[in-house]
Design an enzyme around this catalytic site. Structure first.
Site, mmCIF file in Angstrom:
data_model
loop_
_atom_site.group_PDB
_atom_site.id
_atom_site.type_symbol
_atom_site.label_atom_id
_atom_site.label_comp_id
_atom_site.label_asym_id
_atom_site.label_seq_id
_atom_site.Cartn_x
_atom_site.Cartn_y
_atom_site.Cartn_z
ATOM 1 N N SER A 124 4.837 6.588 -4.976
ATOM 2 C CA SER A 124 5.359 5.286 -4.534
ATOM 3 C C SER A 124 6.292 5.482 -3.360
ATOM 4 C CB SER A 124 6.126 4.663 -5.707
ATOM 5 O OG SER A 124 6.900 3.572 -5.273
ATOM 6 N N TYR A 148 13.024 4.985 -12.739
ATOM 7 C CA TYR A 148 11.584 4.931 -12.431
ATOM 8 C C TYR A 148 11.278 5.760 -11.191
ATOM 9 C CZ TYR A 148 7.291 3.309 -10.267
ATOM 10 O OH TYR A 148 6.081 3.290 -9.639
ATOM 11 N N LYS A 152 9.009 9.474 -10.412
ATOM 12 C CA LYS A 152 7.978 9.728 -9.388
ATOM 13 C C LYS A 152 8.360 10.949 -8.553
ATOM 14 C CE LYS A 152 5.158 6.412 -10.359
ATOM 15 N NZ LYS A 152 3.861 6.733 -10.934
HETATM 16 P P1 NAD Z 1 -0.428 -0.870 -14.587
HETATM 17 O O1 NAD Z 1 0.672 -0.963 -15.582
HETATM 18 O O2 NAD Z 1 -1.310 -2.045 -14.378
HETATM 19 O O3 NAD Z 1 -1.358 0.392 -14.926
HETATM 20 C C1 NAD Z 1 -0.855 1.551 -15.543
HETATM 21 C C2 NAD Z 1 -1.723 1.810 -16.764
HETATM 22 O O4 NAD Z 1 -1.253 2.998 -17.418
HETATM 23 C C3 NAD Z 1 -1.646 0.671 -17.794
HETATM 24 O O5 NAD Z 1 -2.949 0.237 -18.073
HETATM 25 C C4 NAD Z 1 -0.993 1.321 -19.030
HETATM 26 O O6 NAD Z 1 -1.492 0.781 -20.217
HETATM 27 C C5 NAD Z 1 -1.330 2.779 -18.822
HETATM 28 N N1 NAD Z 1 -0.396 3.733 -19.423
HETATM 29 C C6 NAD Z 1 0.951 3.755 -19.347
HETATM 30 N N2 NAD Z 1 1.445 4.800 -20.022
HETATM 31 C C7 NAD Z 1 0.389 5.466 -20.556
HETATM 32 C C8 NAD Z 1 0.250 6.618 -21.359
HETATM 33 N N3 NAD Z 1 1.318 7.296 -21.788
HETATM 34 N N4 NAD Z 1 -0.990 7.025 -21.706
HETATM 35 C C9 NAD Z 1 -2.074 6.335 -21.297
HETATM 36 N N5 NAD Z 1 -2.011 5.227 -20.539
HETATM 37 C C10 NAD Z 1 -0.789 4.792 -20.174
HETATM 38 O O7 NAD Z 1 0.252 -0.413 -13.203
HETATM 39 P P2 NAD Z 1 -0.386 -0.274 -11.760
HETATM 40 O O8 NAD Z 1 0.279 -1.262 -10.879
HETATM 41 O O9 NAD Z 1 -1.869 -0.207 -11.837
HETATM 42 O O10 NAD Z 1 0.194 1.154 -11.379
HETATM 43 C C11 NAD Z 1 -0.556 2.338 -11.492
HETATM 44 C C12 NAD Z 1 0.310 3.507 -11.042
HETATM 45 O O11 NAD Z 1 0.723 3.267 -9.687
HETATM 46 C C13 NAD Z 1 1.592 3.679 -11.849
HETATM 47 O O12 NAD Z 1 1.825 5.059 -12.016
HETATM 48 C C14 NAD Z 1 2.656 3.065 -10.970
HETATM 49 O O13 NAD Z 1 3.921 3.654 -11.170
HETATM 50 C C15 NAD Z 1 2.125 3.399 -9.585
HETATM 51 N N6 NAD Z 1 2.615 2.477 -8.536
HETATM 52 C C16 NAD Z 1 2.439 1.128 -8.684
HETATM 53 C C17 NAD Z 1 2.935 0.270 -7.717
HETATM 54 C C18 NAD Z 1 2.800 -1.223 -7.873
HETATM 55 O O14 NAD Z 1 3.583 -1.946 -7.252
HETATM 56 N N7 NAD Z 1 1.859 -1.735 -8.652
HETATM 57 C C19 NAD Z 1 3.572 0.778 -6.594
HETATM 58 C C20 NAD Z 1 3.713 2.160 -6.464
HETATM 59 C C21 NAD Z 1 3.226 3.003 -7.457
HETATM 60 C C1 WQD Z 2 9.336 -7.721 -2.818
HETATM 61 C C2 WQD Z 2 10.326 -8.622 -2.073
HETATM 62 C C3 WQD Z 2 12.373 -8.988 -3.278
HETATM 63 C C4 WQD Z 2 10.587 -11.273 -6.565
HETATM 64 C C5 WQD Z 2 8.793 -2.858 -6.348
HETATM 65 C C6 WQD Z 2 9.332 -1.554 -6.878
HETATM 66 C C7 WQD Z 2 8.692 -0.397 -6.162
HETATM 67 C C8 WQD Z 2 7.170 -0.503 -6.192
HETATM 68 C C9 WQD Z 2 6.678 -1.845 -5.819
HETATM 69 C C10 WQD Z 2 6.270 0.828 -7.945
HETATM 70 C C11 WQD Z 2 11.783 -8.132 -2.150
HETATM 71 C C12 WQD Z 2 11.616 -10.291 -3.104
HETATM 72 C C13 WQD Z 2 10.780 -10.549 -5.403
HETATM 73 C C14 WQD Z 2 11.124 -12.589 -6.644
HETATM 74 C C15 WQD Z 2 11.969 -12.348 -4.404
HETATM 75 N N1 WQD Z 2 6.656 -0.268 -7.511
HETATM 76 N N2 WQD Z 2 11.456 -11.064 -4.338
HETATM 77 N N3 WQD Z 2 11.790 -13.079 -5.550
HETATM 78 O O1 WQD Z 2 11.055 -4.472 -4.897
HETATM 79 O O2 WQD Z 2 9.635 -4.028 -2.836
HETATM 80 O O3 WQD Z 2 9.058 -2.943 -4.962
HETATM 81 O O4 WQD Z 2 7.380 -2.871 -6.533
HETATM 82 O O5 WQD Z 2 6.396 1.924 -7.475
HETATM 83 O O6 WQD Z 2 9.168 0.768 -6.761
HETATM 84 O O7 WQD Z 2 10.748 -1.523 -6.666
HETATM 85 O O8 WQD Z 2 8.652 -5.350 -4.733
HETATM 86 O O9 WQD Z 2 7.511 -7.449 -5.284
HETATM 87 O O10 WQD Z 2 9.613 -6.844 -6.548
HETATM 88 O O11 WQD Z 2 9.792 -7.526 -4.155
HETATM 89 O O12 WQD Z 2 12.607 -12.841 -3.454
HETATM 90 O O13 WQD Z 2 11.018 -13.281 -7.671
HETATM 91 O O14 WQD Z 2 10.335 -9.923 -2.685
HETATM 92 O O15 WQD Z 2 13.768 -9.182 -3.145
HETATM 93 O O16 WQD Z 2 12.380 -8.436 -0.928
HETATM 94 P P1 WQD Z 2 9.726 -4.220 -4.308
HETATM 95 P P2 WQD Z 2 8.848 -6.831 -5.274
#
Ligand code: NAD
Ligand code: WQD
Length: 335
Positions: A124, A148, A152
């Site tokens: 991330s 969190y 990572k």
């Molecule tokens: P998500 O929660 O939709 O998918 C993650 C999946 O992992 C879920 O289906 C959950 O049930 C499963 N899971 C969690 N712990 C587990 C375990 N111990 N064993 C087996 N399965 C397990 O989330 P996502 O948005 O698809 O994210 C996928 C990955 O990408 C995550 O590692 C997340 O941290 C990373 N990521 C997501 C974002 C985002 O904004 N969505 C941004 C950056 C990184």
């Molecule tokens: C985006 C923008 C908020 C909600 C998060 C995690 C990051 C990554 C992605 C996993 C910001 C604003 C949001 C609301 C708002 N996840 N906002 N009202 O914070 O950039 O990233 O998700 O790795 O680690 O921190 O994403 O979608 O929460 O926010 O004004 O109800 O929207 O302040 O500027 P963020 P977000």
């Protein structure tokens, strides 16, 4: 190739399964369903015409992983499984370290024991901590502002040391910016439980009338309109980034440890997102200005050149497509 997708029924994992199957791979999904539903396996079958093998299980179960890696003839792993709610990680840090870091150690042990050395890891942009400069490139210093993010970072560092310890490892850490949008079918997408933490699902529920208005967290940031700026990337572009990373790892440059930003390089403000969603959905998105959310940065966006140069990958889909596909999913499938 047979590819294990941990967290394969989740938001990003399910979209990546579609892209990998289209590229001729055979996705094998493993998920403990802590944040997704087994219905996704049916929907993936509807989209692709193929029912992917699905194992309900936990990545902390090393013996299960060993069995799956061997029995399914797995050639590479894409590791999505993890918990991802920033606020929850502050309240329950141990749970995050156990699931994310402990779960990854378990997976790596099983891979080591079965001789599977190719791994794509869901990292991330949060590993950059507070941006010291923008756009963020891969050599920007790393840091963490919450548990969190620290999981990572720990995992990335662990993977780098592992890759340096032997010649079998081919590891790509993909640093996602802000994934949004849904598959064009509207059958899979992001549908969080409870009140969404993230902007796009929140906006979608306001447009759909399920929440009354959006709280805009701060309008006094040093950005063009005062609201926070982020690099939103369509989940299908992101999914294609995984296919590109697997191709790269299979090639001559793939040995060792690599980190790539997956973003568009464009920043959009909260109000840009509100306007784009109103346009795509034809619905109003009422909002109120609220205080800043603790821990938020003013702006965060990627320099995406390394992925373009080395993975031959670029995000192609527009902001309108991100909003329109979210709206389509919201209407067709979201609960
Ligand atoms: P998500 O929660 O939709 O998918 C993650 C999946 O992992 C879920 O289906 C959950 O049930 C499963 N899971 C969690 N712990 C587990 C375990 N111990 N064993 C087996 N399965 C397990 O989330 P996502 O948005 O698809 O994210 C996928 C990955 O990408 C995550 O590692 C997340 O941290 C990373 N990521 C997501 C974002 C985002 O904004 N969505 C941004 C950056 C990184
Ligand atoms: C985006 C923008 C908020 C909600 C998060 C995690 C990051 C990554 C992605 C996993 C910001 C604003 C949001 C609301 C708002 N996840 N906002 N009202 O914070 O950039 O990233 O998700 O790795 O680690 O921190 O994403 O979608 O929460 O926010 O004004 O109800 O929207 O302040 O500027 P963020 P977000």
């Amino acid at each position: 190739m047979n590819i294990l997708l941990t967290g394969g029924t989740g938001y990003i994992g399910s979209h990546t399964a579609v892209v990998l199957a289209e590229a001729g791979h055979r996705p094998v999904l493993l998920d403990n369903l802590s944040n997704s539903s087994a219905d996704v396996v049916d929907r993936l079958a509807q989209i692709t015409g193929t029912r992917f093998p699905f194992i309900e299980g936990d990545i902390r179960d090393t013996a299960l992983l060993r069995r799956v890696l061997a029995d399914e003839g797995i050639g590479a792993v894409v590791h999505f499984a993890g918990l991802k709610a920033v606020g929850e990680s502050v309240e329950q840090p141990l749970r995050y370290y156990d699931n994310n870091v402990g779960g990854t150690i378990s997976l790596l042990q099983a891979m080591d024991e079965t001789g599977v050395g190719t791994l794509v890891f869901s990292s991330s942009a949060t590993v950059y901590g507070q941006p010291a400069y923008l756009p963020l490139d891969e050599v920007h210093p790393t840091g963490a502002t919450n548990p969190y993010g620290r999981t990572k970072l720990h995992i990335e560092e662990m993977l780098a040391e592992l890759a340096a310890s032997g010649t079998n490892w081919r590891i790509a850490c993909l640093r996602y910016f802000n994934p949004v949008g849904a598959h064009a079918s509207g059958l899979i997408g992001e549908d969080p439980n409870g009140i969404p933490n993230n902007l796009m699902p929140y906006i979608a529920r306001v447009a759909g009338g399920r929440l009354p208005f959006l709280n805009v967290f701060g309008d006094d940031y040093p950005t063009p309109d005062g609201t926070g700026v982020r690099d939103y990337i369509h989940v299908m572009d992101l999914a294609e980034g995984h296919r590109a990373a697997l191709d790269f790892l299979a090639g001559s440059a793939g040995a060792g440890w690599h980190a790539f930003n997956l973003g568009t390089g464009c920043g959009y403000s909260v109000l840009d997102m509100v306007r784009a969603f109103e346009q795509a959905s034809g619905r109003p998105v009422p909002y109120r200005i609220a205080p800043r959310r603790p821990g938020d940065v003013a702006a965060c966006y990627a320099k995406a050149d390394k992925a373009a140069d080395q993975l031959a990958w670029r995000a192609l889909r527009s902001l309108d497509d991100m909003c329109a596909s979210t709206w389509h999913f919201q209407q067709r499938t979201a609960r």
